[in-house]
Design an enzyme around this catalytic site. Structure first.
Site, PDB file in Angstrom:
ATOM      1  N   HIS A  58      31.823  64.854  43.276  1.00  0.00           N
ATOM      2  CA  HIS A  58      32.637  65.493  42.239  1.00  0.00           C
ATOM      3  C   HIS A  58      31.917  65.576  40.902  1.00  0.00           C
ATOM      4  O   HIS A  58      32.372  66.280  39.994  1.00  0.00           O
ATOM      5  CB  HIS A  58      34.005  64.811  42.108  1.00  0.00           C
ATOM      6  CG  HIS A  58      34.009  63.461  41.475  1.00  0.00           C
ATOM      7  ND1 HIS A  58      34.113  62.288  42.186  1.00  0.00           N
ATOM      8  CD2 HIS A  58      33.954  63.084  40.180  1.00  0.00           C
ATOM      9  CE1 HIS A  58      34.133  61.263  41.361  1.00  0.00           C
ATOM     10  NE2 HIS A  58      34.038  61.719  40.134  1.00  0.00           N
ATOM     11  N   ASP A  99      32.124  61.018  49.056  1.00  0.00           N
ATOM     12  CA  ASP A  99      31.979  61.479  47.672  1.00  0.00           C
ATOM     13  C   ASP A  99      30.601  61.087  47.138  1.00  0.00           C
ATOM     14  O   ASP A  99      30.469  60.213  46.278  1.00  0.00           O
ATOM     15  CB  ASP A  99      33.095  60.895  46.807  1.00  0.00           C
ATOM     16  CG  ASP A  99      33.264  61.667  45.504  1.00  0.00           C
ATOM     17  OD1 ASP A  99      32.396  62.495  45.178  1.00  0.00           O
ATOM     18  OD2 ASP A  99      34.266  61.442  44.801  1.00  0.00           O
ATOM     19  N   SER A 158      32.359  56.859  37.840  1.00  0.00           N
ATOM     20  CA  SER A 158      32.123  57.769  38.942  1.00  0.00           C
ATOM     21  C   SER A 158      30.619  57.921  39.157  1.00  0.00           C
ATOM     22  O   SER A 158      29.876  58.214  38.218  1.00  0.00           O
ATOM     23  CB  SER A 158      32.725  59.140  38.640  1.00  0.00           C
ATOM     24  OG  SER A 158      34.124  59.096  38.693  1.00  0.00           O
TER      25      SER A 158
END
Length: 748
Positions: free
Chosen positions: A117, A253, A682
């Site tokens: 992402h 991810d 992240s």
């Protein structure tokens, strides 16, 4: 998101704003000499030796906690392998800062891993309706195939310096709150400018806990970044919004980039070897990265603003904009591609707000914070030397109340930064032009010479993310909300341009048809949506912009005047916070009598933990690992659960290969740990006790979203993509043997 952050101001500016979003050669001994930091580190000799879980620790705190403490966290490597201030190197130097994310090098040839992402913008950049890389993924079969990324810069940490004494010395005696803020900001600019005289260097200034101490970090900046691998969307975002912030997860991810310097692959000073062995329950892990912002140092009254105003408004606005983006994306593939990154961001923003609200209520976090404050105040009342802390507490409480007077108006001005380009582009161009007339040292952070390349790149890159039908509807949504503001908080710019569409003579509501027609006319008459003309405007003066008589630029000038009024108020608030917060935090730390990690502020941190499950609700216990078979079992062939055919085929053929976990009997996909993470983490590397990469952090569980306000060890779980799933995909699905060779796990 504040106006300062959304329109390109530095993270340091936001940090100084208090409750408004507030490698290598790290200088260890010099930093430890700082009395402010010694206090922030806490009373180490009195502290219990085991503090794993809670705490986003600075490199210096890890050094101060010592080798015994690190060993007790399950890390077998010597402390100086994590960080050696004398040599200026260590594994912590391999936490690389990306735009809004973290990452780490995993080969000597500049190969870097982060989250899927975090690279959606690059996939969008190279996608067309005929070849949709967002949907289908990408793998470079050679170095020549790698996809260059516009305006995507990496920052590799090189030096970390305490500048507290210099900053505090720059504040004149007797300065009022505004003068205090201006003095600190001026010193910030001077320190950063001096630091960035070194070629290829990016420097950031940070305030810890509202001014308890200040640091300057030097980075090597790399602007040549290329995409190497990203899985299909239904691997990298499998489960989508349905599974977001949830467990169990079955999401790959992760993505691979390569950094270049002078046209050659960058040779990082440190890189993580990839673990083919992986992890099992109970194993020690650590997450390294740049967590963005947390609020544990805030007062209960300040937290109440988040619960009662901020998160509810974010949820409502994001929900409306999600509906708009989704509807228009369903009508046209071009809109869907252009807004893919924006849609994911909005979905994440909304679900985060929902989770914060639920978590704050379930954990009674405000009530616990208020009780903790009362304990400190009771303690301080018995000590004559703590009078400054008590006065600081009252000052911070008064500031929290004062901010509410114009809150709704301020929120809408902030929302320009994550809303329609019809507003954000004109305001950015106007502010750029206005600031350009000033000497560089007097410009707002975010609009100085050092920032212009980034600003211009964003204005160019965002053309690929612009969808006209989406933008006009977002524009309308924002204007309608501005017209519905209470009378005492209305925006003069909106009233002048659109107030006539408010029904008078006792009529209710707005003339939406008339308003929409006017917005369409404004957009049609404006040149800001033409990329070449917009880039030309970037270098124009305010007089030249006004001479264009562009209706959206005129609106931009009017909105910018109101934004400047908001900035002036926030600068004063920030100065008051700089005055009061440190005094209160000193009392909190002294009362705690133990190490206290400062709130997240986008600086390098490390958090330690163990691989373990949790009990989300009564009678339910969640295991800490998920598998490929579990992913395939979720396959529905549509929506958020459509496993790519290539992945299903490899699973059906039982091509698990050497990535089959002997305890699970399957390929591991994701795992839980109790590391203390937040937004900005992240893409953070998750390493094992020997310093090998075992995963990539990408989320938290739903019950842990409000972890930003208080840590609960029973539910504090972060979600990691297991690196063995990546290796399985590269070997059994993609046949990308050269990458496996580069990672040292090619096998026979």
């Amino acid at each position: 998101m504040s106006v300062s952050r959304s329109l390109g101001y530095s993270a340091a500016r936001a940090t100084l704003a208090g409750p408004h979003p507030e490698g290598s050669h790290f200088v260890g001994p010099a930093l430890w000499a700082c009395p402010m930091l010694r206090l922030a580190l806490g009373f180490l000799v009195l502290a219990p030796v085991a503090l794993a879980g809670e705490g986003k620790w600075t490199p210096q705190q890890v050094q101060a906690l010592g080798p015994l403490w690190v060993k007790q966290q399950g890390f077998t490597l010597p402390l100086d392998r994590l960080w050696d201030p004398a040599k200026g190197t260590g594994l912590l130097a391999n936490a690389v800062q990306l735009p809004g994310c973290s990452g780490s090098f995993i080969s000597s040839e500049g190969l870097l891993i982060t989250n899927h992402h975090c690279v959606v913008g690059i996939l969008q950049e190279h996608s067309t309706p005929q070849r949709n890389l967002v949907r289908d993924g990408f793998v470079a079969r050679s170095r020549d195939d790698e996809k260059p990324a516009k305006a995507f810069r990496l920052q590799v940490p090189r030096r970390f310096v305490d500048v507290t004494a210099e900053v505090l010395a720059a504040v004149p005696a007797g300065a009022d709150d505004l003068a205090r803020f201006q003095a600190v900001e001026a010193k910030q600019k001077a320190l950063v400018a001096q630091c960035e005289q070194q070629p290829g260097t990016r420097c950031t200034f940070a305030s810890f806990d509202g001014g308890l101490f200040f640091t300057l970090t030097e980075f090597t900046e790399l602007s040549d970044v290329r995409l190497v691998y990203a899985p299909p969307e239904m691997v990298g975002n499998f489960g989508g919004e349905t599974d977001n912030w949830s467990w169990p997860r079955h999401t790959g991810d992760f993505a691979l980039l390569r950094a270049y310097a002078d046209g050659k692959p960058f040779a990082p000073p440190v890189f993580f070897p990839v673990s083919a062995k992986g992890v099992k329950p109970g194993d020690a892990v650590a997450v390294l990265g740049y967590p963005g912002v947390s609020y544990r140092a805030w007062l209960a009254d300040e937290m109440a603003e988040r619960r009662e105003l901020f998160f509810p408004r974010v949820k409502a606005l994001a929900s409306e904009w999600i509906r708009i983006v989704t509807e228009e994306g369903a009508r046209a593939p071009e809109s869907a591609i252009a807004t893919a990154d924006e849609l994911r961001s909005l979905l994440n923003r909304r679900k985060n707000a929902e989770g914060q609200l639920v978590g704050m209520a379930r954990g009674e976090l405000l009530e616990k914070q208020r009780a903790a404050e009362e304990q400190v105040r009771t303690w301080a009342l018995k000590r004559t030397d703590q009078q400054p802390a008590l006065e600081a507490y009252e000052a911070l409480t008064a500031l929290a109340a004062e901010r509410r007077a114009s809150w709704e108006r301020d929120f809408l001005l902030d929302a320009i930064g994550w809303g329609p380009r019809a507003l954000s582009w004109p305001v950015t161009l106007v502010r750029r032009a206005t600031e350009a007339a000033k000497p560089d040292a007097e410009r707002e952070p975010g609009f100085q010479q050092r920032d212009l390349a980034r600003l211009k790149e964003r204005l160019e890159r965002d053309q690929k993310r612009y969808s006209p039908p989406v933008d006009v509807r977002l524009f309308e949504s924002w204007v309608v909300r501005a017209l519905e503001l209470p009378e005492g908080q209305r925006l003069a710019s909106v009233e002048a341009g659109f107030g006539r569409f408010r029904r008078g003579d006792g009529g209710a509501g707005l003339d939406r048809d008339g308003l929409r027609a006017q917005l369409v006319r404004l957009i049609a008459a404006s040149a800001v949506f033409d990329a070449s003309k917009r880039l030309a405007m970037f270098d124009e003066t305010p007089e030249q912009l006004r001479a264009r008589k562009d209706p959206l630029l005129e609106l931009g000038f009017a909105l910018d005047a109101e934004r400047l009024e908001l900035k002036a108020r926030r600068d004063r608030f920030s100065g008051a916070t700089l005055r009061a917060r440190p005094a209160w935090r000193r009392a909190v730390i002294a009362h705690a009598g133990r190490p206290v990690a400062p709130d997240a502020n986008s600086t390098l941190r490390v958090t330690f933990g163990r691989v373990q499950g949790y009990a989300p609700r009564e009678a339910l216990t969640a295991a800490p690992q998920t598998t490929l078979s579990g992913m395939v079992q979720k396959h529905l062939g549509e929506g958020d659960f459509d496993v790519p055919a290539s992945v299903r085929a490899a699973h059906a053929a039982k091509k698990l290969g050497r990535w089959r976990d002997p305890l699970l009997g399957d390929v591991p996909v994701d795992f839980l740990a109790d590391c203390d993470t937040t937004g900005g983490n992240s893409g953070s590397p998750t390493i094992d006790g020997a310093g090998r990469l075992v995963g990539v952090n990408f989320d938290r569980v739903w019950e842990n979203v409000a972890n930003d306000f208080g840590y609960n060890p029973a539910i504090a779980r972060n979600v990691n993509a297991d690196v063995r799933f990546l290796l399985w995909l590269l070997e059994e699905v993609e046949g990308a043997r050269p990458l496996l060779v580069e990672l040292g796990v090619a096998g026979r």
